[in-house]
Design a protein around this motif. Structure first.
Motif, PDB file in Angstrom:
ATOM      1  N   TRP A 287       0.376  -1.083  -0.135  1.00  0.00           N
ATOM      2  CA  TRP A 287      -0.135   0.336  -0.120  1.00  0.00           C
ATOM      3  C   TRP A 287       0.450   1.275   0.068  1.00  0.00           C
ATOM      4  CZ3 TRP A 287      -4.656  -2.296   4.343  1.00  0.00           C
ATOM      5  CH2 TRP A 287      -5.299  -3.013   2.538  1.00  0.00           C
ATOM      6  N   ALA A 288       2.227   0.811   0.381  1.00  0.00           N
ATOM      7  CA  ALA A 288       3.231   2.379   0.415  1.00  0.00           C
ATOM      8  C   ALA A 288       3.848   2.400  -0.924  1.00  0.00           C
ATOM      9  CB  ALA A 288       4.076   2.019   1.045  1.00  0.00           C
ATOM     10  N   GLY A 289       3.479   1.256  -2.504  1.00  0.00           N
ATOM     11  CA  GLY A 289       3.819   2.146  -3.632  1.00  0.00           C
ATOM     12  C   GLY A 289       4.710   0.488  -3.503  1.00  0.00           C
ATOM     13  N   PHE A 290       4.982  -0.295  -2.910  1.00  0.00           N
ATOM     14  CA  PHE A 290       6.462  -1.228  -2.848  1.00  0.00           C
ATOM     15  C   PHE A 290       5.616  -2.929  -3.870  1.00  0.00           C
ATOM     16  CE2 PHE A 290       7.966   1.703  -0.230  1.00  0.00           C
ATOM     17  CZ  PHE A 290       9.165   2.023  -0.317  1.00  0.00           C
ATOM     18  N   THR A 291       5.951  -3.014  -4.630  1.00  0.00           N
ATOM     19  CA  THR A 291       5.019  -3.542  -5.463  1.00  0.00           C
ATOM     20  C   THR A 291       5.289  -5.370  -5.486  1.00  0.00           C
ATOM     21  OG1 THR A 291       4.774  -2.674  -7.591  1.00  0.00           O
ATOM     22  CG2 THR A 291       2.514  -2.006  -5.859  1.00  0.00           C
ATOM     23  N   ARG A 292       6.756  -5.044  -5.967  1.00  0.00           N
ATOM     24  CA  ARG A 292       7.814  -6.061  -6.360  1.00  0.00           C
ATOM     25  C   ARG A 292       7.641  -7.315  -5.117  1.00  0.00           C
ATOM     26  NH1 ARG A 292      11.340  -2.541  -9.588  1.00  0.00           N
ATOM     27  NH2 ARG A 292      10.996  -0.868  -7.657  1.00  0.00           N
ATOM     28  N   ILE A 293       7.158  -7.624  -4.586  1.00  0.00           N
ATOM     29  CA  ILE A 293       6.625  -8.550  -3.463  1.00  0.00           C
ATOM     30  C   ILE A 293       6.865  -9.704  -3.938  1.00  0.00           C
ATOM     31  CG2 ILE A 293       5.844  -9.393  -1.973  1.00  0.00           C
ATOM     32  CD1 ILE A 293       3.989  -6.646  -1.458  1.00  0.00           C
ATOM     33  N   GLY A 294       7.977 -10.295  -3.341  1.00  0.00           N
ATOM     34  CA  GLY A 294       8.336 -12.057  -4.129  1.00  0.00           C
ATOM     35  C   GLY A 294       8.073 -13.017  -2.562  1.00  0.00           C
ATOM     36  N   GLU A 295       8.304 -14.445  -3.014  1.00  0.00           N
ATOM     37  CA  GLU A 295       8.150 -16.135  -1.787  1.00  0.00           C
ATOM     38  C   GLU A 295       9.601 -16.452  -1.750  1.00  0.00           C
ATOM     39  OE1 GLU A 295       4.816 -17.446  -0.389  1.00  0.00           O
ATOM     40  OE2 GLU A 295       4.493 -17.695  -1.910  1.00  0.00           O
ATOM     41  N   LYS A 296      10.109 -16.945  -0.886  1.00  0.00           N
ATOM     42  CA  LYS A 296      11.157 -17.638  -1.010  1.00  0.00           C
ATOM     43  C   LYS A 296      10.684 -19.374  -0.390  1.00  0.00           C
ATOM     44  CE  LYS A 296      15.712 -18.926  -0.737  1.00  0.00           C
ATOM     45  NZ  LYS A 296      15.710 -20.055   0.174  1.00  0.00           N
TER      46      LYS A 296
ATOM     47  N   ILE B 269      -8.420  16.631  12.316  1.00  0.00           N
ATOM     48  CA  ILE B 269      -6.952  15.362  13.377  1.00  0.00           C
ATOM     49  C   ILE B 269      -5.955  15.607  11.967  1.00  0.00           C
ATOM     50  CG2 ILE B 269      -6.187  13.022  14.175  1.00  0.00           C
ATOM     51  CD1 ILE B 269      -9.023  13.106  16.252  1.00  0.00           C
ATOM     52  N   THR B 270      -6.772  14.677  11.235  1.00  0.00           N
ATOM     53  CA  THR B 270      -5.125  13.963  10.043  1.00  0.00           C
ATOM     54  C   THR B 270      -4.752  15.414   9.463  1.00  0.00           C
ATOM     55  OG1 THR B 270      -7.779  14.311   8.724  1.00  0.00           O
ATOM     56  CG2 THR B 270      -6.540  12.137   9.190  1.00  0.00           C
ATOM     57  N   GLY B 271      -5.797  16.514   9.561  1.00  0.00           N
ATOM     58  CA  GLY B 271      -5.213  17.655   9.134  1.00  0.00           C
ATOM     59  C   GLY B 271      -4.236  18.356   9.783  1.00  0.00           C
ATOM     60  N   TYR B 272      -4.230  17.942  10.563  1.00  0.00           N
ATOM     61  CA  TYR B 272      -2.772  18.804  11.766  1.00  0.00           C
ATOM     62  C   TYR B 272      -1.542  17.559  12.113  1.00  0.00           C
ATOM     63  CZ  TYR B 272      -5.212  22.245  13.670  1.00  0.00           C
ATOM     64  OH  TYR B 272      -6.191  23.447  14.131  1.00  0.00           O
ATOM     65  N   SER B 273      -2.187  16.472  11.709  1.00  0.00           N
ATOM     66  CA  SER B 273      -0.877  15.595  11.719  1.00  0.00           C
ATOM     67  C   SER B 273      -0.306  15.528  10.549  1.00  0.00           C
ATOM     68  CB  SER B 273      -1.602  14.086  11.819  1.00  0.00           C
ATOM     69  OG  SER B 273      -2.585  13.775  10.940  1.00  0.00           O
ATOM     70  N   ASN B 274       0.561  15.870  10.244  1.00  0.00           N
ATOM     71  CA  ASN B 274       1.216  15.591   9.056  1.00  0.00           C
ATOM     72  C   ASN B 274       1.916  13.874   7.942  1.00  0.00           C
ATOM     73  OD1 ASN B 274       3.026  13.561  10.602  1.00  0.00           O
ATOM     74  ND2 ASN B 274       4.585  15.291  10.494  1.00  0.00           N
ATOM     75  N   ASN B 275       0.698  13.222   8.858  1.00  0.00           N
ATOM     76  CA  ASN B 275       0.904  11.584   7.467  1.00  0.00           C
ATOM     77  C   ASN B 275       0.071  12.566   6.134  1.00  0.00           C
ATOM     78  OD1 ASN B 275       1.332  10.053   9.309  1.00  0.00           O
ATOM     79  ND2 ASN B 275      -0.417   9.905  10.134  1.00  0.00           N
ATOM     80  N   ARG B 276      -0.853  13.134   6.520  1.00  0.00           N
ATOM     81  CA  ARG B 276      -1.138  13.611   4.893  1.00  0.00           C
ATOM     82  C   ARG B 276      -0.559  14.290   4.325  1.00  0.00           C
ATOM     83  NH1 ARG B 276      -6.612  16.792   4.209  1.00  0.00           N
ATOM     84  NH2 ARG B 276      -8.335  15.378   6.161  1.00  0.00           N
ATOM     85  N   ASP B 277       0.524  14.720   4.250  1.00  0.00           N
ATOM     86  CA  ASP B 277       0.869  15.062   2.725  1.00  0.00           C
ATOM     87  C   ASP B 277       2.780  14.320   3.410  1.00  0.00           C
ATOM     88  OD1 ASP B 277       1.591  17.997   5.416  1.00  0.00           O
ATOM     89  OD2 ASP B 277       0.223  17.685   3.726  1.00  0.00           O
ATOM     90  N   LYS B 278       2.501  12.516   3.736  1.00  0.00           N
ATOM     91  CA  LYS B 278       3.242  11.887   3.619  1.00  0.00           C
ATOM     92  C   LYS B 278       3.272  11.255   1.964  1.00  0.00           C
ATOM     93  CE  LYS B 278       6.313   8.392   6.018  1.00  0.00           C
ATOM     94  NZ  LYS B 278       6.690   7.644   6.655  1.00  0.00           N
ATOM     95  N   TYR B 279       3.447  11.823   1.240  1.00  0.00           N
ATOM     96  CA  TYR B 279       3.523  11.461  -0.730  1.00  0.00           C
ATOM     97  C   TYR B 279       4.682  10.542  -0.406  1.00  0.00           C
ATOM     98  CZ  TYR B 279      -0.227  13.231  -0.823  1.00  0.00           C
ATOM     99  OH  TYR B 279      -1.575  14.250  -0.064  1.00  0.00           O
ATOM    100  N   LEU B 280       4.798   9.377  -0.792  1.00  0.00           N
ATOM    101  CA  LEU B 280       6.328   9.124  -0.863  1.00  0.00           C
ATOM    102  C   LEU B 280       6.913   8.613  -2.476  1.00  0.00           C
ATOM    103  CD1 LEU B 280       6.268   5.119   0.760  1.00  0.00           C
ATOM    104  CD2 LEU B 280       6.950   7.213   1.762  1.00  0.00           C
ATOM    105  N   ILE B 281       8.247   9.808  -2.892  1.00  0.00           N
ATOM    106  CA  ILE B 281       8.451   9.771  -4.154  1.00  0.00           C
ATOM    107  C   ILE B 281      10.011   8.446  -3.934  1.00  0.00           C
ATOM    108  CG2 ILE B 281       9.824  11.408  -5.219  1.00  0.00           C
ATOM    109  CD1 ILE B 281       9.042  13.816  -2.812  1.00  0.00           C
TER     110      ILE B 281
END
Ligand code: UDP
Ligand code: MG
Length: 317
Positions: free
Chosen positions: A184-193, A300-312
């Motif tokens: 969900w954070a955008g790391f989609t190449r997930i494998g299994e061993k 609450i979400t407006g005040y917390s900085n979570n809202r602005d956490k976009y992963l580049i």
């Protein structure tokens, strides 16, 4: 540095020396530069003393000691913050996971381009009723919810690209769902061993029955926050409005019906004599409450900085 190996440890004094020696053997054979981070999660035995002794003999061994027991997720999260290796490997302290898997996991991340590789204990040596059967059910549900095709989400042995661990937060008992959080954070190449699994050699298992309840509650929290954390109003506002208007419409109908009957001189019942009226009232009140919950959530979400956490992922400068 090639590798950071993270070892959450809660009362694992007997296992650690053997584990560190084994890791060191594997690292030397493959010429890896590494650090092994022992996170002492508030142990009441000699775990910390053992970690200090191991560091004396081998400076690659590092440690963090929690003041009390915070849980495996907290241990992993803290180590994720401080580790420096290009590839990060987590493994349990209890010798159930084999360090011999490390070279292949490392290769899958560096050469095959995976963001995350999860171990799969295909053949498991745990209690059948307490672990194996419930875990089948757990994995099935998590697969459905997340769309990730892993057989063994909760395997302690996992490898990550450094980027991944620096950009995710694990709290509560969310360590069971790291692949989901990563996806969900955008790391989609997930494998299994498929990995070798062994019986616990020393000490006892630290997870009891409550992990079923907590596991499912955490999955619900995770799904919900993933969908609505950024816009709580989209959930609460919608259902609040629906409830409010249903109540309003029913109340209006009752009032209009009464007025019409009254006006034509026919028999009529007072609005407050009708059960439906109380249902309408309830719907209006619940609607307002849901709406307010959404509004507070937005504040609450407006005040917390979570809202602005976009992963580049990349930038060109
Ligand atoms: N662990 C921890 N904090 C806790 C519980 C467990 O750091 O509160 C560690 C534990 O020391 C072990 C790993 O998490 O290295 C997995 O725990 P355990 O082997 O008891 O789980 P199981 O294999 O029985 O599922
Ligand atoms: Mg174990």
């Amino acid at each position: 540095m090639n590798l950071s190996i993270i070892i959450p440890s809660y009362n694992e004094e007997e296992s650690l020396p053997e584990l560190i020696a084994w890791i060191d053997r594997v690292a030397q054979a493959n010429q890896f530069t590494y650090e092994a981070i022992i996170v002492d999660d508030g142990s009441t035995d000699k775990t910390w003393q053992v970690a200090e002794e191991l560091h004396e003999k081998n400076p690659n061994v590092k440690g963090v000691k929690f003041r009390r027991n915070y849980g495996k997720s907290a241990a992993l999260n803290t180590a994720f913050g401080m580790c420096e290796g290009d590839v990060v490997i987590t493994m349990d302290a209890d010798l159930q996971d084999s360090p011999d898997e490390i070279p292949e996991l490392y290769r899958m991340i560096t050469e095959e381009g995976y963001d995350l590789v999860s171990g799969w204990k295909k053949k498991r040596y745990d209690n059948v009723f307490l672990k194996n059967i419930p875990s089948k059910f757990f994995n099935w549900t998590t697969q459905r919810v997340s769309g990730i095709k892993l057989h063994d989400f909760n395997c302690g042995l996992k490898a990550y690209r450094k980027d991944v661990v620096k950009n995710i937060e694990i709290y509560s008992e969310m360590h069971r769902y790291i692949p989901v959080i990563a996806k969900w954070a955008g790391f989609t190449r997930i494998g299994e061993k498929v990995v070798i699994h062994q019986k616990r050699k020393y000490g006892v298992s630290k997870f009891g029955w409550n992990r079923f309840v907590n596991g499912y509650l955490d999955l619900m929290t995770l799904t919900f926050t993933n969908k609505f954390k950024k816009q709580p109003m989209h959930f609460f506002g919608l259902w609040g409005s629906v409830s409010f208007f249903i109540g309003l419409i029913i109340a209006m109908i009752l009032i209009i019906k009464k007025l019409v009957l009254q006006h034509s001189g026919a028999f009529y019942r007072a609005v407050t004599d009708q059960p439906l009226f109380y249902l309408a009232l309830l719907a209006v009140i619940i609607g307002c409450q849901l709406f307010l919950a959404g509004f507070l959530g937005e504040l609450i979400t407006g005040y917390s900085n979570n809202r602005d956490k976009y992963l580049i992922e990349k930038t060109i400068k």
